[in-house]
Design an enzyme around this catalytic site. Structure first.
Site, PDB file in Angstrom:
ATOM      1  N   GLU A 142     -20.399   7.588  36.835  1.00 27.07           N
ATOM      2  CA  GLU A 142     -21.795   7.344  37.194  1.00 27.07           C
ATOM      3  C   GLU A 142     -22.552   8.665  37.309  1.00 27.07           C
ATOM      4  O   GLU A 142     -22.119   9.577  38.019  1.00 27.07           O
ATOM      5  CB  GLU A 142     -21.893   6.613  38.531  1.00 27.07           C
ATOM      6  CG  GLU A 142     -21.284   5.222  38.536  1.00 27.07           C
ATOM      7  CD  GLU A 142     -21.320   4.561  39.905  1.00 27.07           C
ATOM      8  OE1 GLU A 142     -21.596   3.353  39.959  1.00 27.07           O
ATOM      9  OE2 GLU A 142     -21.068   5.248  40.926  1.00 27.07           O
ATOM     10  N   CYS A 143     -23.664   8.782  36.620  1.00 29.00           N
ATOM     11  CA  CYS A 143     -24.623   9.878  36.737  1.00 29.00           C
ATOM     12  C   CYS A 143     -23.950  11.235  36.543  1.00 29.00           C
ATOM     13  O   CYS A 143     -23.698  11.652  35.417  1.00 29.00           O
ATOM     14  CB  CYS A 143     -25.359   9.801  38.070  1.00 29.00           C
ATOM     15  SG  CYS A 143     -26.929  10.696  38.076  1.00 29.00           S
TER      16      CYS A 143
END
Length: 479
Positions: free
Chosen positions: A341-342
């Protein structure tokens, strides 16, 4: 103490600290209250309204226990109440830090606002009000807040950035005479921000060697300038909360460790909701912390979770660690289930560009990200799953959030496989998110396992399938 009543409802002292906008002073007040009550011996449960990792980390330090995020967009109301009661079990008082302005939500109706959360939890609100160059007008503002939405449980006001005693006394008399809302404190103008900031908000607690001293100083400020006993009385006046009939999945017993999932935790990657990790454990994962910055040995893994963080601040160190970069890429090639994620997505790209310098990353995806001066994606996300993948059902709509200063780019003609089509939010490229390669998923979208409870079960199921394929072991055998 959190305790059930004869009707099954739960009684728990609680308060929400809110403001009229970001920068009003609610973080200072929330941290100061948590630390003041914790060091006085109370068992405090801190909460952060909205999807925020950094404020939550500071609240955890202040309250001396893990903080929990609450958000009406990410969770249905019954689930939100269940999460609140789950986290607050055995606590004596709960402190919830709001976000943005009190009525600010995802649309013109204020959906998912701090005010909506206050009504859902029947939680008294203490409003932090910046009265810079303001006296009687402050009373008009408070009157407007009090009347703006029906059934808002406004318990009192804390004045902030007060110029002196005369300023404080005049504003207090106006507010209490014209609105009947009590003034519970008045904070002076401080010479500087006691908690340094960077591009994504407050500096993370992992960067603050003097965090305990800072939090104690905030508690001193609150105790000196606020009526802490009256704030406690307002919290204790909160009525009981009805406990939802439906069992809450985080209250379940663990399934027993069936697979080993690595969780990247170091100075670059540490954005994880505690509930996400708990959900993986309940689904049958044994979690093992791994470090992407240092060339240490790893145990055999059946899955890998790389959360968000600040890879841009450790780009040189990440790039220099060839052993780990090659290991992660090899694991992706071996079809290990990887969820990033991210910041984790940025690590899986070919390169990360910071201040014009390009740093090689793990190279799982043929794209690169570059740190920009302004946010490139900020806010709630809603997306449809448009491709088969190990973690989400094709055709499902998932909710989450994004907050990133990096921008992704790909060379012309690059073939990419995306799993998410954005209904709301920016994503990676052209309204798409959730890059796929074999069993690796990478997205700017962060999700919360309480709002998407299928995710942990699907992740563990993919890890079990990987283990069976690689090691030839039956699904039920322990790690």
């Amino acid at each position: 103490m959190n305790s059930p009543t004869s009707s099954g409802a739960v009684t728990l002292p609680r308060v929400i600290v809110s403001g009229l906008s970001g920068g009003a002073g609610k973080t200072l007040v929330s941290l100061g209250l948590c630390r003041a009550w914790a060091r006085a011996g109370s068992i405090v449960q801190p909460f952060k309204k909205g999807p925020d990792y950094i404020d939550a980390a500071w609240l955890a330090l202040a309250g001396r226990t893990a903080a929990t995020n609450l958000d009406p967009f990410l969770f249905p109301s019954d689930t939100l109440v269940s999460l609140f009661l789950h986290a607050a079990a055995g606590r004596e008082i709960a402190v919830i830090e709001g976000n943005r302005g009190l009525f600010d939500g995802k649309d013109e109706d204020g959906s998912a606002s701090t005010a909506e959360l206050a009504r859902t939890l029947r939680c008294p609100v203490v409003l932090v009000l910046d009265i810079t160059k303001m006296t009687r007008t402050a009373a008009a503002v408070v009157a407007g807040v009090k009347a703006f939405e029906k059934d808002l449980p406004l318990a009192g006001v804390i004045l902030n950035r007060v110029a002196g005693e005369r300023h404080q006394n005049l504003a207090t008399r106006c507010i209490e005479r014209d609105t009947d809302v009590p003034v519970l404190g008045a904070l002076p103008k401080l010479p500087g921000n006691p908690i340094p900031e960077r591009h994504m908000g407050l500096v993370g607690d992992r960067d603050m060697t003097a965090s305990d001293a800072i939090l104690n100083s905030l508690a001193d400020i609150i105790e000196e300038h606020c009526d802490v006993p009256r704030i406690r009385e307002a919290a204790e006046a909160a009525g009981p909360i009805d406990k939802p009939d439906k069992p809450f999945f985080l209250d379940a017993e663990p399934a027993g460790s069936k697979v080993r999932i690595g969780v990247a935790k170091d100075e670059a990657f540490w954005f994880y909701y505690p509930e996400n990790l708990k959900a993986l454990e309940l689904a049958g994962a044994k979690l093992v912390e791994v470090d992407l910055l240092r060339p240490a040995d790893w145990p055999d893994l059946h899955g890998l979770y790389i959360g968000g963080g600040f890879p841009e601040l450790k780009a040189k160190e990440l790039a220099s660690n060839n052993i780990i970069r090659q290991r992660v890429r090899a694991l992706a090639e071996m079809e290990l289930p990887i969820y990033a994620e991210c910041g984790g997505f940025m690590y899986l790209c070919d390169a990360l560009v910071v201040d014009g310098l390009e740093f090689p990353m793990a190279g799982v995806f043929p794209v690169r990200t570059e740190l920009c001066g302004k946010p490139q994606g900020l806010g709630y996300v809603e997306a449809k799953v448009v491709a088969k993948n190990p973690f989400h059902d094709e055709g499902a709509v998932i909710k989450g959030h994004e907050f990133h200063y990096s921008l992704c780019s790909a060379a012309d003609g690059t073939v990419l496989n995306f799993a998410l089509k954005m209904n709301r939010g920016h994503g990676i490229l052209a309204g798409l998110d959730g890059l796929l390669y074999k069993n690796t998923w990478a997205s700017y979208t962060h999700l919360h396992a309480v709002g998407e409870p299928h995710w942990a079960k699907r992740f563990v199921a993919a890890a079990i399938a990987y283990r069976r394929a690689v090691e030839g072991k039956p699904a039920g055998r322990s790690v």
